[in-house]
Design an enzyme around this catalytic site. Structure first.
Site, PDB file in Angstrom:
ATOM      1  N   ASP A  92       0.808  -1.219   0.000  1.00  0.00           N
ATOM      2  CA  ASP A  92       0.000   0.000   0.000  1.00  0.00           C
ATOM      3  C   ASP A  92       0.845   1.275   0.000  1.00  0.00           C
ATOM      4  O   ASP A  92       0.317   2.385   0.112  1.00  0.00           O
ATOM      5  CB  ASP A  92      -0.955   0.019   1.193  1.00  0.00           C
ATOM      6  CG  ASP A  92      -0.216   0.040   2.535  1.00  0.00           C
ATOM      7  OD1 ASP A  92       1.033   0.052   2.523  1.00  0.00           O
ATOM      8  OD2 ASP A  92      -0.885   0.029   3.579  1.00  0.00           O
ATOM      9  N   GLY A 181      68.977   3.560  33.584  1.00  0.00           N
ATOM     10  CA  GLY A 181      70.061   3.240  32.666  1.00  0.00           C
ATOM     11  C   GLY A 181      69.832   2.056  31.764  1.00  0.00           C
ATOM     12  O   GLY A 181      70.797   1.505  31.204  1.00  0.00           O
ATOM     13  N   HIS A 256      56.028  17.777  19.103  1.00  0.00           N
ATOM     14  CA  HIS A 256      56.706  18.717  19.989  1.00  0.00           C
ATOM     15  C   HIS A 256      58.152  18.269  20.172  1.00  0.00           C
ATOM     16  O   HIS A 256      58.495  17.117  19.919  1.00  0.00           O
ATOM     17  CB  HIS A 256      56.009  18.792  21.355  1.00  0.00           C
ATOM     18  CG  HIS A 256      55.627  17.444  21.900  1.00  0.00           C
ATOM     19  ND1 HIS A 256      54.389  16.870  21.702  1.00  0.00           N
ATOM     20  CD2 HIS A 256      56.337  16.530  22.631  1.00  0.00           C
ATOM     21  CE1 HIS A 256      54.342  15.687  22.283  1.00  0.00           C
ATOM     22  NE2 HIS A 256      55.520  15.444  22.855  1.00  0.00           N
ATOM     23  N   ARG A 338      56.019   4.039  15.256  1.00  0.00           N
ATOM     24  CA  ARG A 338      54.784   4.341  15.987  1.00  0.00           C
ATOM     25  C   ARG A 338      54.778   5.854  16.149  1.00  0.00           C
ATOM     26  O   ARG A 338      55.737   6.438  16.654  1.00  0.00           O
ATOM     27  CB  ARG A 338      54.783   3.630  17.344  1.00  0.00           C
ATOM     28  CG  ARG A 338      53.552   3.948  18.215  1.00  0.00           C
ATOM     29  CD  ARG A 338      53.876   5.033  19.220  1.00  0.00           C
ATOM     30  NE  ARG A 338      52.854   5.213  20.249  1.00  0.00           N
ATOM     31  CZ  ARG A 338      52.863   6.199  21.132  1.00  0.00           C
ATOM     32  NH1 ARG A 338      53.857   7.085  21.142  1.00  0.00           N
ATOM     33  NH2 ARG A 338      51.908   6.311  22.026  1.00  0.00           N
ATOM     34  N   ASP A 340      53.663   9.115  17.795  1.00  0.00           N
ATOM     35  CA  ASP A 340      53.112   9.650  19.032  1.00  0.00           C
ATOM     36  C   ASP A 340      52.086  10.748  18.725  1.00  0.00           C
ATOM     37  O   ASP A 340      52.283  11.554  17.809  1.00  0.00           O
ATOM     38  CB  ASP A 340      54.263  10.213  19.871  1.00  0.00           C
ATOM     39  CG  ASP A 340      53.829  10.690  21.231  1.00  0.00           C
ATOM     40  OD1 ASP A 340      53.291   9.871  22.002  1.00  0.00           O
ATOM     41  OD2 ASP A 340      54.029  11.881  21.529  1.00  0.00           O
ATOM     42  N   GLU A 369      49.149   6.648  17.270  1.00  0.00           N
ATOM     43  CA  GLU A 369      48.532   6.671  18.595  1.00  0.00           C
ATOM     44  C   GLU A 369      47.188   7.386  18.494  1.00  0.00           C
ATOM     45  O   GLU A 369      47.109   8.611  18.413  1.00  0.00           O
ATOM     46  CB  GLU A 369      49.419   7.390  19.611  1.00  0.00           C
ATOM     47  CG  GLU A 369      48.796   7.405  21.008  1.00  0.00           C
ATOM     48  CD  GLU A 369      49.484   8.345  21.976  1.00  0.00           C
ATOM     49  OE1 GLU A 369      49.139   8.302  23.171  1.00  0.00           O
ATOM     50  OE2 GLU A 369      50.347   9.134  21.544  1.00  0.00           O
ATOM     51  N   HIS A 442      52.634   2.517  28.670  1.00  0.00           N
ATOM     52  CA  HIS A 442      53.318   3.498  29.511  1.00  0.00           C
ATOM     53  C   HIS A 442      52.405   4.669  29.881  1.00  0.00           C
ATOM     54  O   HIS A 442      52.762   5.485  30.724  1.00  0.00           O
ATOM     55  CB  HIS A 442      54.563   4.026  28.790  1.00  0.00           C
ATOM     56  CG  HIS A 442      54.252   4.783  27.533  1.00  0.00           C
ATOM     57  ND1 HIS A 442      53.788   4.180  26.392  1.00  0.00           N
ATOM     58  CD2 HIS A 442      54.325   6.106  27.250  1.00  0.00           C
ATOM     59  CE1 HIS A 442      53.596   5.093  25.461  1.00  0.00           C
ATOM     60  NE2 HIS A 442      53.911   6.276  25.956  1.00  0.00           N
ATOM     61  N   ASP A 443      51.240   4.755  29.235  1.00  0.00           N
ATOM     62  CA  ASP A 443      50.305   5.850  29.497  1.00  0.00           C
ATOM     63  C   ASP A 443      49.130   5.445  30.379  1.00  0.00           C
ATOM     64  O   ASP A 443      48.274   6.285  30.670  1.00  0.00           O
ATOM     65  CB  ASP A 443      49.746   6.391  28.173  1.00  0.00           C
ATOM     66  CG  ASP A 443      50.758   7.221  27.408  1.00  0.00           C
ATOM     67  OD1 ASP A 443      51.550   7.929  28.055  1.00  0.00           O
ATOM     68  OD2 ASP A 443      50.754   7.169  26.166  1.00  0.00           O
ATOM     69  N   ASP A 509      51.237   6.856  35.500  1.00  0.00           N
ATOM     70  CA  ASP A 509      52.587   7.368  35.222  1.00  0.00           C
ATOM     71  C   ASP A 509      53.074   8.229  36.398  1.00  0.00           C
ATOM     72  O   ASP A 509      52.352   9.090  36.868  1.00  0.00           O
ATOM     73  CB  ASP A 509      52.477   8.190  33.936  1.00  0.00           C
ATOM     74  CG  ASP A 509      53.654   9.119  33.686  1.00  0.00           C
ATOM     75  OD1 ASP A 509      54.755   8.813  34.145  1.00  0.00           O
ATOM     76  OD2 ASP A 509      53.455  10.139  33.004  1.00  0.00           O
ATOM     77  N   ARG A 513      55.931   2.513  35.191  1.00  0.00           N
ATOM     78  CA  ARG A 513      57.194   2.460  34.446  1.00  0.00           C
ATOM     79  C   ARG A 513      58.338   1.957  35.313  1.00  0.00           C
ATOM     80  O   ARG A 513      59.480   2.408  35.177  1.00  0.00           O
ATOM     81  CB  ARG A 513      57.513   3.857  33.886  1.00  0.00           C
ATOM     82  CG  ARG A 513      56.432   4.414  32.983  1.00  0.00           C
ATOM     83  CD  ARG A 513      56.685   5.849  32.562  1.00  0.00           C
ATOM     84  NE  ARG A 513      55.619   6.357  31.704  1.00  0.00           N
ATOM     85  CZ  ARG A 513      55.577   7.582  31.192  1.00  0.00           C
ATOM     86  NH1 ARG A 513      56.565   8.444  31.459  1.00  0.00           N
ATOM     87  NH2 ARG A 513      54.568   7.975  30.430  1.00  0.00           N
TER      88      ARG A 513
END
Length: 611
Positions: A92, A181, A256, A338, A340, A369, A442-443, A509, A513
């Site tokens: 219809d 180190g 940066h 990778r 950043d 990332e 690490h984040d 963090d 680490r």
């Protein structure tokens, strides 16, 4: 009802000019006479698009059982992101609307969510070598130290390897200037161990000269940090890893630099005329000054990492020119990069960067990332065309991370399926296969600590010294083993953050680490990860197959299906054992199985068929 996994080919993304075939099954009792797929473009050339909807009819092809089948195909000439839904027309003339329901299955109603169709410019390629094995992320300063390297940095070098990292102290700036180190020779000394985990690729945190322990504040892109090693030692690391079938990718931090760098030189530690020191500096136009020299644009307000003007010709020449950053380090034989905070980089810059990385070797891997669904990522009001071709191969897979951890703790099967299915639908298969599947990094908080479910202490100092009780550790460990089994069997490649396999704990963090606990590893956990690594090696081809979920109210069940066979995963995040019939063999023991009992917080992996 329509399920894109079974009713659309290709499943997931497509590319310009390629045929997309769609089948739309409907209950015969509805008596719908015509069906249309309705598409509109939402992202494309120029960014966000308010595209008008257009319809393509799916002809009726017959009835199968109690379903009417409508089927057709179409080709799209413009790349980008499309949304689509379906409309049915009754005899219809009345309309029925169909949209995306749970886990991608069609449902009928008004104002429903739509499906996404990702259309790349072309069928771009991603490196085949990167579609198997295991990635191992190493935070360079904290993995392993062999020998003594010169230490000329501000801050201190820890005397004891098993010290805890320094933290923010009251009324004192945190400068990430305590060092352990860890170095190239240390990694070389542990390559056989890394190989025993089934690792095929090391993702190495920044190694370039820097004033911090994390080195995300680059001092000189053309020099290796002397605490990590020299060029000869780095070349040896690449060569030794390659002999063991292990690739190495570097962390590229190009949004940066450090304020303490040859380019900015705020602290005057370099002989160069830095941008901070003079408007006549050759690096002055590399940065954004608001009130020279003390007020300038920096990443997330951190003055130690001034943001680079990626349009500056000198900066681009440093990165992309002959003998520049990419040219030099690619020449050492690294397998890729990778990138950043890639979403902070302008689109044209990312395109040029990716072109330069792959100029001499298209098999270089580029992983960005990105913390969200990268197919529809918007940053600075611009859509990022990462999966259109000519940009990233793939991304760090945070959506899977969140899905795995949430399911492990909550047992919500539908939420897990929905989160994973969205990525499967949105990403091109070649990028799915090279996803970096992590469950921490690490984040983030260490997976073991997060999965314990323990509420962290309030103060940073208390969190720094906190360790799980024996009972809480046992619970967290069982959950980590559960979560890692999912991590290793989903689409993409698992990425293990160094020390997770040894039982390392830690909150945010820099507490995530700490050093690798050589001589104090959880041997059972290490062996668990080795077994998963062997699984990845033995069934590499099966683990490149499509991901197909099965309906089950008690178990999470999914299979990896390819022309080489079927690998199925049965996961029980519930509180009671669950039994299911299943014909095949156990992927770890090779023993035949016909009936499975999956205990609480356990995963069974079954090879259902294999060529």
């Amino acid at each position: 009802m329509y399920d894109p996994l079974t009713d659309k080919r290709p499943y997931g993304a497509t590319y310009v000019g390629a045929a997309t075939k769609v089948k739309f099954p409907l209950d015969h009792s509805l008596e719908i006479k015509r069906v249309f797929i309705v598409l509109r473009q939402v992202f494309g050339e120029g960014g966000e698009i308010d595209g008008e909807s257009f319809k393509i009819e799916l002809p009726f092809v017959g009835t199968s059982g109690d379903e009417d089948i409508f089927e057709g195909e179409f080709k799209l000439s413009d790349y980008g992101i499309y949304k689509y839904r379906f409309e049915g027309i009754f005899e219809d003339g009345a309309l029925a609307f169909f949209g995306r329901g749970e886990c991608g299955i069609a449902t009928r109603g008004d104002w429903l969510p739509e499906w996404q169709l990702t259309v790349s410019k072309y069928a771009y390629k991603t490196p085949d070598w990167a579609k198997q094995g295991v990635i191992y992320q190493i935070f360079a300063d904290r993995f392993c130290k062999v020998g003594d390297r010169p230490f000329h940095k501000r801050g201190r070098l820890h005397t004891y390897w098993n010290d805890r990292p320094d933290i923010e102290e009251p009324f004192k700036d945190y400068r990430a200037d305590d060092f352990f180190g860890g170095n190239a020779n240390g990694i070389i000394s542990r390559l056989d161990y890394i190989k025993s985990l089934g690792v095929s690729c090391i993702y190495l945190s920044p190694i370039f000269e820097s004033s911090s322990n994390h080195r995300y504040d680059t001092g000189d892109y053309l020099k290796i940090d002397e605490l990590f090693g020299d060029e000869q030692e780095f070349a040896k690391l690449i060569a030794e890893a390659k002999q063991r079938g292990i690739a190495v990718i570097l962390d590229g931090v190009f949004n940066h630099t450090g304020s303490d760098s040859v380019y900015f030189n705020r602290d005057g530690n370099y002989p160069s005329l830095g941008a901070y020191q003079s408007t006549q500096s050759p690096y002055y136009d590399w940065y954004y000054f608001y009130d020279f020299p003390t007020s300038y644009h920096c990443w997330w307000g951190s003055t130690v990492v001034p943001t680079v003007n990626k349009s500056a010709e000198g900066f681009r020449q440093l990165l992309f020119g002959d003998g520049g950053v990419i040219d030099k380090w690619n020449g050492f034989g690294i397998a890729g990069w990778r990138l950043d905070v890639v979403d902070e980089l302008p689109i044209d810059f990312t395109t040029q960067l990716c072109e330069r990385i792959k100029r001499d070797d298209s098999d270089k891997l580029i992983v960005g990332e990105v913390w969200e669904d990268a197919s529809v990522k918007i940053a600075y009001d611009s859509w990022r065309p990462y999966f259109m071709g000519g940009q990233l191969d793939s991304v760090m897979n945070y959506p899977f991370k969140e899905a795995v951890l949430a399911y492990t703790l909550s047992g919500d099967i539908k939420a897990f399926r929905e989160a994973v299915t969205l990525i499967l639908e949105h990403y091109p298969k070649q990028s799915l296969d090279t996803l970096m599947n992590l469950i921490d990094s690490h984040d983030t908080v260490r997976a073991l600590s997060y999965l314990s479910g323990v509420t962290p202490p309030e103060s940073k100092r208390e969190r720094a010294d906190f360790r799980l009780s024996a009972d809480d550790y046992a619970i967290a460990k069982s959950r980590l083993m559960f979560a890692s089994a999912l991590q290793y069997t989903l689409a993409g490649v698992p990425c293990v953050y160094y020390g997770d396999e040894a039982g390392v704990q830690g909150f945010e963090d820099p507490l995530n680490r700490s050093t690798y606990p050589w001589g104090h590893e959880d041997s059972e956990l290490v062996e668990h990860y080795r077994a998963l690594g062997r699984l990845r090696t033995k069934y590499a081809e099966l683990l490149k197959g499509e991901t197909v979920f099965e309906d089950d109210d008690e178990l999470l069940i999914y299979s990896r299906k390819s022309k080489f066979g079927v690998l199925s995963v049965f996961a029980n995040a519930g509180a009671s054992p669950v039994t299911r019939s299943c014909s095949g063999k156990d992927a770890f023991t090779g023993r035949a199985v016909k009936r499975l009992t999956i205990k609480p917080m356990s995963v069974r992996i079954i090879i259902r068929s294999e060529i």
